[in-house]
Motif scaffolding. Structure first.
Motif, PDB file in Angstrom:
ATOM      1  N   ALA A  58       0.831  -1.212   0.000  1.00  0.00           N
ATOM      2  CA  ALA A  58       0.000   0.000   0.000  1.00  0.00           C
ATOM      3  C   ALA A  58       0.863   1.258   0.000  1.00  0.00           C
ATOM      4  O   ALA A  58       0.571   2.226  -0.717  1.00  0.00           O
ATOM      5  CB  ALA A  58      -0.937  -0.008   1.211  1.00  0.00           C
ATOM      6  N   SER A  61       2.343   1.784  -3.378  1.00  0.00           N
ATOM      7  CA  SER A  61       1.324   2.272  -4.308  1.00  0.00           C
ATOM      8  C   SER A  61       1.069   3.758  -4.129  1.00  0.00           C
ATOM      9  O   SER A  61       0.901   4.492  -5.109  1.00  0.00           O
ATOM     10  CB  SER A  61       0.016   1.489  -4.103  1.00  0.00           C
ATOM     11  N   VAL A  62       1.062   4.204  -2.879  1.00  0.00           N
ATOM     12  CA  VAL A  62       0.878   5.634  -2.608  1.00  0.00           C
ATOM     13  C   VAL A  62       2.075   6.423  -3.123  1.00  0.00           C
ATOM     14  O   VAL A  62       1.926   7.482  -3.750  1.00  0.00           O
ATOM     15  CB  VAL A  62       0.665   5.877  -1.100  1.00  0.00           C
ATOM     16  N   SER A  64       3.969   5.633  -5.543  1.00  0.00           N
ATOM     17  CA  SER A  64       3.961   5.632  -7.011  1.00  0.00           C
ATOM     18  C   SER A  64       3.055   6.712  -7.597  1.00  0.00           C
ATOM     19  O   SER A  64       3.150   7.019  -8.787  1.00  0.00           O
ATOM     20  CB  SER A  64       3.530   4.256  -7.534  1.00  0.00           C
ATOM     21  N   LEU A  65       2.185   7.290  -6.774  1.00  0.00           N
ATOM     22  CA  LEU A  65       1.376   8.424  -7.238  1.00  0.00           C
ATOM     23  C   LEU A  65       2.243   9.649  -7.519  1.00  0.00           C
ATOM     24  O   LEU A  65       1.920  10.472  -8.369  1.00  0.00           O
ATOM     25  CB  LEU A  65       0.321   8.781  -6.186  1.00  0.00           C
ATOM     26  N   TYR A 107       2.763   0.752 -11.049  1.00  0.00           N
ATOM     27  CA  TYR A 107       1.575   1.415 -11.585  1.00  0.00           C
ATOM     28  C   TYR A 107       0.405   0.427 -11.685  1.00  0.00           C
ATOM     29  O   TYR A 107      -0.736   0.741 -11.309  1.00  0.00           O
ATOM     30  CB  TYR A 107       1.901   2.000 -12.965  1.00  0.00           C
ATOM     31  N   THR A 109      -0.077  -2.388 -10.007  1.00  0.00           N
ATOM     32  CA  THR A 109      -0.544  -2.766  -8.672  1.00  0.00           C
ATOM     33  C   THR A 109      -1.444  -1.686  -8.092  1.00  0.00           C
ATOM     34  O   THR A 109      -2.460  -1.977  -7.451  1.00  0.00           O
ATOM     35  CB  THR A 109       0.657  -3.017  -7.738  1.00  0.00           C
ATOM     36  N   ARG A 110      -1.085  -0.431  -8.342  1.00  0.00           N
ATOM     37  CA  ARG A 110      -1.912   0.683  -7.850  1.00  0.00           C
ATOM     38  C   ARG A 110      -3.295   0.661  -8.496  1.00  0.00           C
ATOM     39  O   ARG A 110      -4.303   0.854  -7.820  1.00  0.00           O
ATOM     40  CB  ARG A 110      -1.221   2.015  -8.134  1.00  0.00           C
ATOM     41  N   MET A 114      -6.775   0.151  -6.534  1.00  0.00           N
ATOM     42  CA  MET A 114      -7.832   1.164  -6.621  1.00  0.00           C
ATOM     43  C   MET A 114      -9.181   0.506  -6.912  1.00  0.00           C
ATOM     44  O   MET A 114     -10.207   0.855  -6.305  1.00  0.00           O
ATOM     45  CB  MET A 114      -7.498   2.182  -7.714  1.00  0.00           C
ATOM     46  N   SER A 261      -1.779  -2.730 -15.808  1.00  0.00           N
ATOM     47  CA  SER A 261      -2.438  -3.306 -14.638  1.00  0.00           C
ATOM     48  C   SER A 261      -1.867  -4.709 -14.516  1.00  0.00           C
ATOM     49  O   SER A 261      -1.176  -5.182 -15.430  1.00  0.00           O
ATOM     50  CB  SER A 261      -3.959  -3.326 -14.798  1.00  0.00           C
TER      51      SER A 261
END
Length: 311
Positions: A58, A61-62, A64-65, A107, A109-110, A114, A261
């Protein structure tokens, strides 16, 4: 012969000690359920390792924003099909178009998370109130609401998605609508069963006798006592949504290339598996570890919140 005053002091001390012991017992009881659930979860090593891994995923993923090693869609044919750990600029190698596999994995995984978080939000915002209303009202209202659930459940998920593709183009929109229409059903059933059991409890009957309304009773008494069911179900909803996205994108009716994805990465890796196995193994490992972690954590939460499990 002992002094009467001394005997009185001993009796007072014993009485005070008894009250203190009784107070500590009561305080332990008042802390029982949530504290015991957390201690039981902490004692489950597999669940705690899974929780740590998922928190790390997690966080990545954050991050990677705001930052990625490379643009996940940027092509560089001069650097195509580089193997992992052979180039410091591309730690996990590149695909057939020279795109950085690490950036695409982060990207992708994010994107998958989501969609899973959206499924969780739908579960909570639709499934929980629906189940509570159905279980609380009972009678004709409950029968009508359960018939609606049976109609939705009777439609296979893939058929529902194919119908949505008639309205929407393949992509995240069709996946999100498919998840929204079907993911909350099991949550609603579980919450309904829990509500029907709790509403006959003494403390709920006492609250009704004191004039508390259904909304207040639901918020103060029923919802807190169904949190175990909600949390446990959520831990199984998330991997199911991630797997659904991966399956649909792999089949070409989900997220579309060049967007990354886990499903599109699996699709691309499968095409070049004969020569560049790492392009398939990398998303497979990430997806598998996430599925295992969510399921182990879900099992741990189910055992922790189940009052019938033995110490």
């Amino acid at each position: 012969m002992e002094n009467p005053a001394s005997l009185k002091e001993q009796f007072t001390f014993a009485q005070t000690d008894s009250k203190q012991s009784e107070y500590h017992d009561v305080s332990n009881i008042s802390l029982s359920f949530r504290k015991k659930a957390w201690l039981k979860l902490k004692s489950n090593k597999a669940a705690m390792i899974s929780l740590t891994f998922l928190v790390l995923i997690a966080l990545l993923s954050v991050i990677s924003l705001f930052w990625l090693p490379h643009n996940p869609n940027a092509q560089n044919v001069n650097e195509s099909n580089l193997k992992p750990f052979t180039n410091s600029a591309y730690l996990l190698g590149t695909d057939n178009l020279g795109r950085d596999m690490l950036s695409r994995l982060l990207y992708g995984t994010r994107i998958s998370l989501m969609i899973a978080l959206f499924a969780t939000a739908v579960d909570i915002l639709i499934g929980v109130p629906y189940g509570m209303i159905s279980g609380w009202c009972g009678g004709r209202v409950d029968n009508l609401m359960q018939r609606v659930i049976e109609i939705i459940s009777s439609i296979p998920e893939l058929v529902l998605i194919m119908l949505l593709l008639i309205v929407f183009k393949p992509g995240m929109t069709s996946i999100i609508f498919a998840v929204a229409l079907s993911s909350w059903v099991l949550m609603a059933r579980l919450v309904r069963a829990s509500t029907m059991q709790i509403k006959s409890s003494d403390y709920v009957l006492a609250a009704r006798a004191m004039g508390e309304g259904p909304v207040k009773i639901s918020v103060r008494h029923i919802l807190p006592n169904t949190m175990g069911v909600i949390i446990t179900r959520t831990m199984f909803t998330i991997p199911a949504a991630i797997f659904l996205e991966a399956l649909l994108s792999f089949l070409g009716i989900g997220v579309k290339a060049p967007n990354a994805s886990l499903g599109t990465l699996l699709n691309a890796g499968e095409k070049g598996f004969q020569f560049y196995q790492y392009q398939l193994w990398e998303p497979v490992i990430v997806l598998s570890l996430m599925m295992i972690a969510f399921n182990l954590l879900g099992d741990g939460l189910r055992d922790a919140f189940d009052p019938n499990t033995k110490e």
